[in-house]
Design a protein around this motif. Sequence first.
Motif, PDB file in Angstrom:
ATOM      1  N   SER A  81       0.807  -1.231   0.000  1.00 27.39           N
ATOM      2  CA  SER A  81       0.000   0.000   0.000  1.00 27.39           C
ATOM      3  C   SER A  81       0.840   1.281   0.000  1.00 27.39           C
ATOM      4  O   SER A  81       0.344   2.354  -0.324  1.00 27.39           O
ATOM      5  N   GLY A  82       2.106   1.168   0.414  1.00 29.80           N
ATOM      6  CA  GLY A  82       2.938   2.372   0.531  1.00 29.80           C
ATOM      7  C   GLY A  82       2.624   3.172   1.782  1.00 29.80           C
ATOM      8  O   GLY A  82       3.049   4.303   1.930  1.00 29.80           O
ATOM      9  N   ILE A  83       1.844   2.557   2.672  1.00 23.48           N
ATOM     10  CA  ILE A  83       1.502   3.220   3.940  1.00 23.48           C
ATOM     11  C   ILE A  83       2.041   2.372   5.086  1.00 23.48           C
ATOM     12  O   ILE A  83       1.844   1.148   5.108  1.00 23.48           O
ATOM     13  N   ILE A  84       2.734   2.999   6.003  1.00 22.35           N
ATOM     14  CA  ILE A  84       3.194   2.267   7.182  1.00 22.35           C
ATOM     15  C   ILE A  84       2.551   2.860   8.423  1.00 22.35           C
ATOM     16  O   ILE A  84       2.199   4.044   8.445  1.00 22.35           O
ATOM     17  N   GLU A  85       2.394   2.039   9.437  1.00 25.46           N
ATOM     18  CA  GLU A  85       1.739   2.498  10.664  1.00 25.46           C
ATOM     19  C   GLU A  85       2.733   2.500  11.820  1.00 25.46           C
ATOM     20  O   GLU A  85       3.423   1.517  12.069  1.00 25.46           O
ATOM     21  N   LEU A  86       2.780   3.638  12.534  1.00 21.80           N
ATOM     22  CA  LEU A  86       3.670   3.774  13.690  1.00 21.80           C
ATOM     23  C   LEU A  86       2.909   3.518  14.981  1.00 21.80           C
ATOM     24  O   LEU A  86       1.682   3.462  14.992  1.00 21.80           O
ATOM     25  N   ASP A  87       3.655   3.417  16.079  1.00 21.18           N
ATOM     26  CA  ASP A  87       3.025   3.238  17.394  1.00 21.18           C
ATOM     27  C   ASP A  87       2.205   4.482  17.770  1.00 21.18           C
ATOM     28  O   ASP A  87       2.525   5.593  17.338  1.00 21.18           O
ATOM     29  N   ALA A  88       1.197   4.279  18.599  1.00 23.62           N
ATOM     30  CA  ALA A  88       0.320   5.375  19.023  1.00 23.62           C
ATOM     31  C   ALA A  88       1.085   6.506  19.703  1.00 23.62           C
ATOM     32  O   ALA A  88       0.675   7.671  19.644  1.00 23.62           O
ATOM     33  N   ALA A  89       2.221   6.164  20.315  1.00 22.33           N
ATOM     34  CA  ALA A  89       3.019   7.174  21.014  1.00 22.33           C
ATOM     35  C   ALA A  89       3.516   8.274  20.077  1.00 22.33           C
ATOM     36  O   ALA A  89       3.862   9.361  20.521  1.00 22.33           O
ATOM     37  N   PHE A  90       3.526   7.978  18.753  1.00 21.41           N
ATOM     38  CA  PHE A  90       4.088   8.939  17.796  1.00 21.41           C
ATOM     39  C   PHE A  90       3.018   9.735  17.048  1.00 21.41           C
ATOM     40  O   PHE A  90       3.342  10.465  16.112  1.00 21.41           O
TER      41      PHE A  90
END
Length: 383
Positions: A81-90
């Motif tokens: 998808s070209g989308i990455i997911e970071l942790d909620a802390a960020f």
Amino acid sequence: MGQGLSKNSPVQLELGKENYEALIERHGQWVRWRVASKCPCIKANTRQPDIHCKKCGGLGILYGYQKQATVSQTVMVCDSSGIIELDAAFIDCQLTRCYDNAGHIYENAKKTGPFVMLNAEKQPVKGVYVTVIMTAAVLKTVEHTHAESIGNGYYRVAGLRSSRTKTEGLYHTVPGDIEHIGTVRDTEGNTYEVGEIRQDCIFIKDLPQVPPKTLLIEQVQYIPPFTFVILNQNLSKSDAQVMQDNNGDAILTFPYTFDVSADDVITVLSGTYTQKSVVPKKDAEYDVIPAYFVDEIVKCSGTERDYTQGVDFILCGTNYLKWLCDDQPEDGEGYAITYKVYPTYKVVKAIPQIRTSENQRMPKKAVIKLYDTYGEARGLNRK
Ligand SMILES: [Zn+2]
């Protein structure tokens, strides 16, 4: 002693992320960290501060805070998808830079909440590691909250305390430090002016005869307390040596995101000790108590009588006393106080770190010395 933290363990020499978390868990303390900077009153030719300077009290140093911290996360690409997911802390962090383990930089990357859209002509394939570098604001904002009266014109602003019940010895909560308050109203809509600020408490000027129990607060900005490690025993050989070489009292270990450096001040918020002083009553708005951060005045005795905190005087900022009563000591007269002090250290020297690669975000260290032995207790520290 936690596993991996014993005296002869080699991991102490190479403190990685996991060991640092174990160290925080065991020895982490709530601290208030203030960043030192040179006051503009220091003359270029003599390098001496102006002893009458109102900004720094003649100390030549101003105390502030680190505005931003650099943080990062490395994520594995798991789809096309070209989308990455970071942790909620960020979620609230600003994107600075984004690159993958093949050295490709994603120039057009955009961040929305926890998601980063890489916007590359050729999207990375599954299994590629992408590192996202961001800045995080150290100052926190609370849009709406309330404050409860704690008596004598002081109100405690809700929601600015941190707690870490998981860690041994840290069962209590500690307050952040208010830097800015937007508006203060009562439930009827009357607005109030804020006077002194002390940690998470505000002093309200010109309160009515029957002061409101609760005030509604908009836009509070505050610095939360930090969790750092302060150790003076079971140190690695090199740490013990550098502590000794710099005549320090302990070694401070802190996360890589912060730049703790020489002259900064670290106040330990998890315990106090008691001391006594004779303070001369000054012909000024405040009397300065000779300690960096006073928790509470237990006893205050003048030549005529004993005075009570909150009734006859209030404690303001971190170390100054404001008289309220009419029969206060005469100007120039000394009065005896017994008070509780938070242990405060001054940073003597930051220990240089060897960075092998950007991904190895190692905790940093500094040599610190107890403020009382540092011989500079005269600084007026209003915030
Ligand atoms: Zn100055």
